[in-house]
Design an enzyme around this catalytic site. Structure first.
Site, PDB file in Angstrom:
ATOM      1  N   HIS A   1      -9.732  93.430  60.631  1.00  0.00           N
ATOM      2  CA  HIS A   1      -9.472  94.770  60.108  1.00  0.00           C
ATOM      3  C   HIS A   1      -8.042  94.945  59.591  1.00  0.00           C
ATOM      4  CE1 HIS A   1      -8.014  96.019  64.213  1.00  0.00           C
ATOM      5  NE2 HIS A   1      -7.224  96.761  63.480  1.00  0.00           N
TER       6      HIS A   1
ATOM      7  N   ASP B   1     -14.463  91.182  64.557  1.00  0.00           N
ATOM      8  CA  ASP B   1     -13.112  91.546  64.103  1.00  0.00           C
ATOM      9  C   ASP B   1     -12.146  90.394  64.393  1.00  0.00           C
ATOM     10  OD1 ASP B   1     -11.008  92.949  63.101  1.00  0.00           O
ATOM     11  OD2 ASP B   1     -10.864  94.372  64.768  1.00  0.00           O
TER      12      ASP B   1
ATOM     13  N   GLY C   1      -0.443  97.805  72.645  1.00  0.00           N
ATOM     14  CA  GLY C   1      -1.305  96.898  71.890  1.00  0.00           C
ATOM     15  C   GLY C   1      -1.005  96.938  70.409  1.00  0.00           C
TER      16      GLY C   1
ATOM     17  N   SER D   1      -2.908  95.818  66.793  1.00  0.00           N
ATOM     18  CA  SER D   1      -4.110  95.242  66.206  1.00  0.00           C
ATOM     19  C   SER D   1      -3.836  93.792  65.864  1.00  0.00           C
ATOM     20  CB  SER D   1      -4.470  95.987  64.931  1.00  0.00           C
ATOM     21  OG  SER D   1      -4.939  97.262  65.263  1.00  0.00           O
ATOM     22  N   GLY D   2      -4.775  92.944  66.170  1.00  0.00           N
ATOM     23  CA  GLY D   2      -4.612  91.534  65.838  1.00  0.00           C
ATOM     24  C   GLY D   2      -3.835  90.754  66.875  1.00  0.00           C
TER      25      GLY D   2
END
Ligand SMILES: *[C@@H]1O[C@H](CO)[C@@H](O)[C@H](O)[C@H]1NC(C)=O
Ligand SMILES: *[C@@H]1O[C@H](CO)[C@@H](O)[C@H](O)[C@H]1NC(C)=O
Ligand SMILES: *[C@@H]1O[C@H](CO)[C@@H](O)[C@H](O)[C@H]1NC(C)=O
Ligand SMILES: *[C@@H]1O[C@H](CO)[C@@H](O)[C@H](O)[C@H]1NC(C)=O
Ligand SMILES: *[C@@H]1O[C@H](CO)[C@@H](O)[C@H](O)[C@H]1NC(C)=O
Ligand SMILES: [Ca+2]
Length: 831
Positions: free
Chosen positions: A636, A687, A779, A781-782
Site C-alpha cells: 500500500h 499487503d 508503527g 506502514s511497511g
C-alpha cells in the site's frame, strides 16, 4: 636470585627449567620467558569450582596441574618511601621486591598445605603511602586435584595474617614490617612480571586529557594478548578513563577488560569488568578512588575486534568524591558522583531535600543502576542508596517515592570494589492535599493521566489505577474484578492474574488443543499419526520421522523436521544442514544496555529498520532489510498513485536513527519495486512489497538484515514483539525525529477476527500494545514487527499494514503475516 630456591623439592622438570633461567636475572628475556612459560604451563580459573572441575577432568594426564594465583597489596611500616621504587628497573626496586618476596614466602610457611604447593610470589609495584603490590602463585599437580578447593581467599589471608603476627613478635627494629595485607583470587592471565615489557604500559595522568589505545586499534589486536596499563597521578587526585570506542569480543570469559582501583589485579578492588561492544549512547567511563589505576586487556579468541580508544586525565579528589548537600529549591535534579561516568569506589554522601513546611517530596529516578556481582538486591550489602530506612541497589527501570514529611534524606554509599553508572534523580515538592492536580494519584505516589485509569494496563505499577473499575464494551471482566482489553483473552498469558481470561479457551485440562482449536485426547501427541486435521499434534515430535505436516520444517532435500521453529536456531536439524544455512541475520552487533527504556530507540537497536523517502516529502513509509540488495515493505506504500510505483521517486536510508541526521545512514536508490498482484486496496489483503536496491548495502553495526521466518514458523499468541518506526500514519502532529519502538503482543486470531468483524484474512495477523500510556504512533506502514527468539535471533513476523488509528490502546494493529507469504518473497527476491 632467591626465587630459585622456591623450586626445590618436589617440583617437576619443567619448573626446574624456569629455575635455571631465573638464575640469570635482570634481563628483558626473563619476563618474556616467564610470560611464555606461564602461558604454557598454567591452566587456571578464578573460580575454585572451575579449577576443581578442570583438575578432575585432567587428572589422568600426569603432567597437567592446576594453578591458583592470588593478588593484593600490603602496607609497609618502618620504611621510607623512595620514588625510585616506581621504576622497576632500578636497583632499589629489585632489592626491595626481592626482600618482600622472601618475606611472603616465609609467611606462607605457617600453613603446611600452602607451603607444599607454593611456587612463587612476585612484587610488581610500589606506590606512595608505602604500598606494595604482589601476586602469589600455587601449583597443584593433577594427582592432588582434590585439595584444589582448599585454596580459598580466606585460607591465604589467614596464613598471611598469622605469619605477620608471628613475625611481629620476633621483629627486629630495622626490619620492614608488613601491616594490612589483602589477597584475592585472580585470573592468572593478569599476573605479570614487573619487568615484562611486552604490551605493558606506564601512563602518567595529568590535567590535560591524553589518549591511549589497545594495540592494533582499530584493525584489531592479536589473539592471546595480555596487556596491562598502569596509570598513576600525583597525590590528592583521582584518575578518570573515558572509552571513546570500546569493542571487545562479546565473551567475557575469554576476552575482557578488567579495571582495578589498585596496581594489582585484586578483585576486592575491581572497578569493573567489561566485554562486548558499547554503543555511543552508553559509553564506558570509570574513575578511581585514589591516584592509581590498573587496566588489563585479555584476549583469547582467534577472531579479534577493534579493541578500545580511550582518554585519561586527573580529577582532583575534592571534586570526584564530594557530593551530597542540602537541596532547598522546590524542585531539582541530583545524580551520583560524576554521573553518567561510573561513580568512584569508596564514596559516601548524603543529600537532604528540604521543601516548604506542609509540602512533601516526590522523588523519581530517571535512571538507576548500582549493580555488582554477587549482591542480593534485597540486602544491598555493598553499594546502595538509602532512603527512609530502605536500601536500594541493582538495576531498576522505574523507581519513585514520596516522603512522609517535608524533609527527605538520600544516602549514597559505594564500597571499595565494583562501581556502576549510578543514578539520576528528579524531585519536586507537592501539596499532600492535592498531590496530582487534574491527574490520577497512584498509590505508588506517581501521577498518571486520568485516561490511563481503568484501561486494563498497570500504569501505576501496583495496579492502583486498575481497581474499582467499570469495564467498557471492549473490555473483559476478570473474575477478580479487573478489566482487561478483550483482545488479551485466550492468548495463553494470564493477564487477569487469576487465569479467568484463559479459562474458556477451548479444551479441557486433560485434552490437547490442535492449532486449529480442535480438542483431542492428550495421547494423540507424537503418536506418529496425524490426528489433528492440520497435523499440529505431530509438529514438535523429534522422532515423528516421515510425518510431514503443514507445521514441519522442510529441508532442502525434502526431508521434514518436526520441531517448532527449527530454522536458524543454532541446532542442525536437517541432515543436509539446510535449516542453518542463510542464518547471517537477526543480530544486533551493539551490546545494548538492557534497561534502555522509553520509546526512543537506541542507535543500532533495530539495524534492519529502513526509512523510505518519497520525492521531496521526506519519510513516508518504513521497510526492513532482508539481504544486502532487498528490502521488504508493504504494497500500500506504492499503490497510492502511479508516481509511487516509480522506483526513481524513492530513496532509502538504512542505519538511520534520527530523521535529522543522515550522515551516518546508508543512502540507496531503488532499482525495482515489486508489489503483490493479489494486493487489494479495500481489504489490504496481500499487503507486501519488495524493493531491489541499485547498490548493495554494507552491513555494519547499524545496518543488518533481519531473519525471515520459514513458512512453518510459529509466533504464538501472547508472544511479545516490537514494532518500530517514525510514525507515518500519525493521527495528528509531526513525525517523530528519533526512531520509536513499542512493545506489542500477539493476539489470538479468533479473538482478533471477532473484534474486526471478520475482516482478517490468513495473510494477516494482529498484535496490540503491551504497555499503557503510549500516546505516540510507533508503527510505520511497511515497517517490521520484530520478534526475538530464544535461539538468539530476531525474526520478522509481520509488516505494518493497517489498524484503526495509532496507538489507541484497545485497538489492535494489523500486520501482513510474513510466514504466509514466505514463498512469494523467495520467488521474487531469491532471499
Ligand atoms: C589497617 O587495617 C585496620 C583494620 O582493618 C584499619 O583500621 C587501618 O586504618 C588500616 N590501615 C591502613 C593504613 O590502611
Ligand atoms: C581515538 O578517538 C579520537 C577521538 O574520536 C580520534 O581523534 C583518534 O584519532 C582516535 N585514535 C585512533 C588511533 O583511532
Ligand atoms: C531535571 O532533569 C529532567 C530530565 O533530565 C529535566 O527535564 C528537568 O528540566 C530537570 N529539572 C531541573 C529543575 O533541572
Ligand atoms: C496503598 O498502599 C498502602 C500501603 O502501601 C495500602 O495499605 C493501601 O491499602 C493501598 N491502597 C490501595 C488503594 O491500593
Ligand atoms: C484462540 O481463542 C479461541 C477462543 O476464542 C480458542 O478456542 C483458541 O484455542 C485460541 N487459540 C490459541 C492458539 O490459543
Ligand atoms: Ca490473556
Amino acid at each position: 636470585m632467591d626465587a630459585a630456591r622456591y623450586y626445590n623439592g618436589n617440583r617437576d622438570e619443567r619448573l626446574d627449567f624456569i629455575t635455571n633461567k631465573e638464575k640469570k636475572p635482570s634481563s628483558r628475556k626473563y619476563g618474556i620467558i616467564i610470560g611464555v612459560l606461564v602461558a604454557v604451563l598454567i591452566i587456571a580459573a578464578v573460580i575454585g569450582i572451575l579449577v576443581w572441575f578442570f583438575a578432575f577432568k585432567e587428572k589422568d594426564k600426569p603432567s597437567s596441574r592446576s594453578t591458583r594465583v592470588f593478588s593484593g597489596h600490603m602496607k609497609l611500616a618502618q620504611v621510607k618511601y623512595d620514588e625510585k621504587l616506581e621504576d622497576t628497573s632500578s636497583q632499589e626496586f629489585q632489592d626491595f621486591a626481592e626482600k618482600l618476596q622472601e618475606k611472603l614466602k616465609t609467611l606462607y610457611q605457617t600453613d603446611p598445605l600452602l607451603a607444599k604447593y607454593y611456587t612463587k610470589s612476585v612484587v610488581t609495584a610500589f606506590s606512595e603511602g608505602v604500598m606494595a603490590y604482589y601476586w602469589s602463585q600455587f601449583d597443584i599437580p593433577a594427582t592432588d586435584y582434590e585439595i584444589v578447593p582448599e585454596f580459598s581467599e580466606e585460607r591465604i589471608l589467614d596464613a598471611l595474617e598469622s605469619g605477620i603476627e608471628q613475625q611481629s613478635r620476633a621483629i627486629q627494629l630495622s626490619d620492614v614490617k608488613i601491616t594490612n595485607i589483602t589477597a584475592s583470587a585472580t585470573d592468572w592471565r593478569m599476573a605479570r612480571m614487573p619487568t615484562a615489557e611486552e604490551c605493558f604500559y606506564r601512563l602518567e595522568a595529568e590535567d590535560v586529557e591524553k589518549m591511549f589505545q589497545s594495540p592494533g586499534y582499530p584493525s584489531g589486536n592479536d589473539p592471546n594478548s595480555r596487556c596491562q596499563w598502569q596509570i598513576r597521578a600525583s597525590e590528592e587526585n583521582t584518575i578518570t578513563v573515558n572509552f571513546l570506542d570500546f569493542n571487545i569480543k562479546d565473551d567475557c570469559a575469554n576476552d575482557f577488560v578488567s579495571i582495578f582501583d589498585s596496581l594489582s589485579p585484586d578483585y576486592s578492588q575491581a572497578i569493573t569488568k567489561q566485554c562486548g561492544q558499547r554503543p555511543p549512547s552508553n559509553p564506558l567511563a570509570v574513575v578511581s578512588s585514589g591516584n592509581i589505576m590498573l587496566i588489563n586487556l585479555i584476549t583469547d579468541s582467534s577472531v579479534q575486534k577493534p579493541g578500545f580508544n580511550a582518554t585519561y586525565k586527573i580529577i582532583p579528589q575534592t571534586e570526584a568524591k564530594t557530593c551530597g548537600g542540602i537541596l532547598s529549591e522546590s524542585e531539582g535534579n541530583f545524580t551520583s558522583p560524576l554521573h553518567p561516568k561510573f561513580y568512584p569506589p569508596a564514596v559516601d554522601c548524603t543529600w537532604t531535600i528540604k521543601v516548604p513546611d506542609g509540602s512533601k517530596v516526590r522523588l523519581k529516578f530517571n535512571m538507576f543502576r548500582m549493580k555488582e556481582p554477587g549482591v542480593d538486591v534485597n540486602i544491598c550489602h555493598k553499594d546502595y542508596l538509602e532512603i527512609m530506612g530502605k536500601k536500594y541497589c541493582g538495576e531498576m527501570s522505574s523507581l519513585s517515592l514520596t516522603s512522609d514529611t517535608n524533609i527527605l534524606e538520600v544516602k549514597f554509599h559505594s564500597d571499595e570494589s565494583y562501581t556502576d553508572k549510578g543514578f539520576n534523580a528528579e524531585y519536586t515538592a507537592y501539596d499532600p492535599n492535592n498531590p496530582c492536580p487534574k491527574q490520577f494519584f497512584c498509590n505508588t505516589s506517581i501521577c498518571i493521566s486520568n485516561a490511563l485509569k481503568c484501561d486494563g494496563w498497570n500504569d501505576c505499577g501496583d495496579m492502583s489505577d486498575e481497581t474499582d473499575c467499570k469495564c467498557d464494551k471492549h473490555q473483559f471482566r476478570c473474575a477478580n474484578g479487573l478489566c482487561k482489553p478483550d483482545l488479551w483473552v485466550c492468548d495463553t498469558v494470564d493477564d487477569c492474574g487469576d487465569r479467568s481470561d484463559e479459562a474458556q479457551c477451548g479444551c479441557e485440562a486433560n485434552q490437547w488443543r490442535c492449532a486449529n482449536g480442535d480438542c483431542l485426547p492428550q495421547d494423540v501427541i507424537c503418536n506418529g499419526k496425524k490426528d489433528c486435521e492440520d497435523g499440529s499434534d505431530e509438529s514438535s515430535c523429534e522422532n515423528a520421522r516421515g510425518v510431514c505436516t503443514i507445521f514441519s520444517f522442510k529441508c532442502a532435500n525434502q526431508m521434514c523436521v518436526n520441531k517448532v521453529n527449527a530454522e536458524c536456531d543454532r541446532v542442525m536439524d536437517c541432515s543436509d544442514n539446510s535449516d542453518e544455512e542463510h542464518c547471517d541475520c537477526g543480530i544486533r552487533p551493539y551490546k545494548l544496555n538492557r534497561i534502555v527504556g522509553g520509546q526512543d530507540a537506541e542507535l543500532g537497536e533495530w539495524p534492519w529498520q529502513v526509512s523510505l523517502h518519497f520525492k521531496t516529502q521526506g519519510h513516508v513509509c518504513g521497510a526492513s532489510i532482508i539481504s544486502n540488495k532487498w528490502l521488504l515493505s508493504a504494497s500500500h506504500c506504492f499503490k497510492y498513485n502511479a508516481e509511487y510505483e516509480d522506483p526513481a521517486n524513492w530513496i532509502t536510508y538504512s542505519g538511520l536513527q534520527n530523521q535529522l541526521t543522515f550522515n551516518t545512514a546508508q543512502r540507496r536508490r531503488v532499482k525495482r519495486i515489486i508489489t503483490h498482484t493479489g494486493y487489494n486496496d479495500i481489504t489490504y489483503d496481500y499487503d507486501i512489497a519488495l524493493m531491489e536496491l541499485m547498490e548493495p548495502l554494507e552491513f555494519s553495526k547499524t545496518v543488518q538484515p533481519i531473519c525471515l521466518p520459514a513458512s512453518t514458523h510459529i509466533f504464538p499468541p501472547g508472544m511479545s514483539c516490537w514494532v518500530t518506526g517514525w510514525g507515518t500514519v500519525r493521527e495528528q502532529g509531526l513525525l517523530a525525529k528519533t526512531l520509536q519502538k513499542a512493545s506489542v503482543k500477539m493476539i489470538n486470531d479468533t479473538v482478533c477476527q471477532k473484534y474486526l468483524s471478520n475482516s482478517l484474512t490468513t495473510r494477516m495477523l494482529c498484535s496490540g500494545y503491551l504497555s499503557g500510556g503510549i500516546d505516540a504512533c510507533q508503527g510505520d506502514s511497511g515497517g517490521p514487527l520484530s520478534c526475538f527468539e530464544e535461539s538468539g535471533k530476531w525474526f520478522q513476523a509481520g509488516i505494518v499494514s493497517w489498524g484503526e488509528g495509532c496507538a489507541r490502546q484497545n485497538k489492535p494493529g494489523v500486520y501482513t503475516r510474513v510466514t504466509s507469504l514466505r514463498d512469494w518473497i523467495k520467488t521474487y527476491s531469491g532471499v
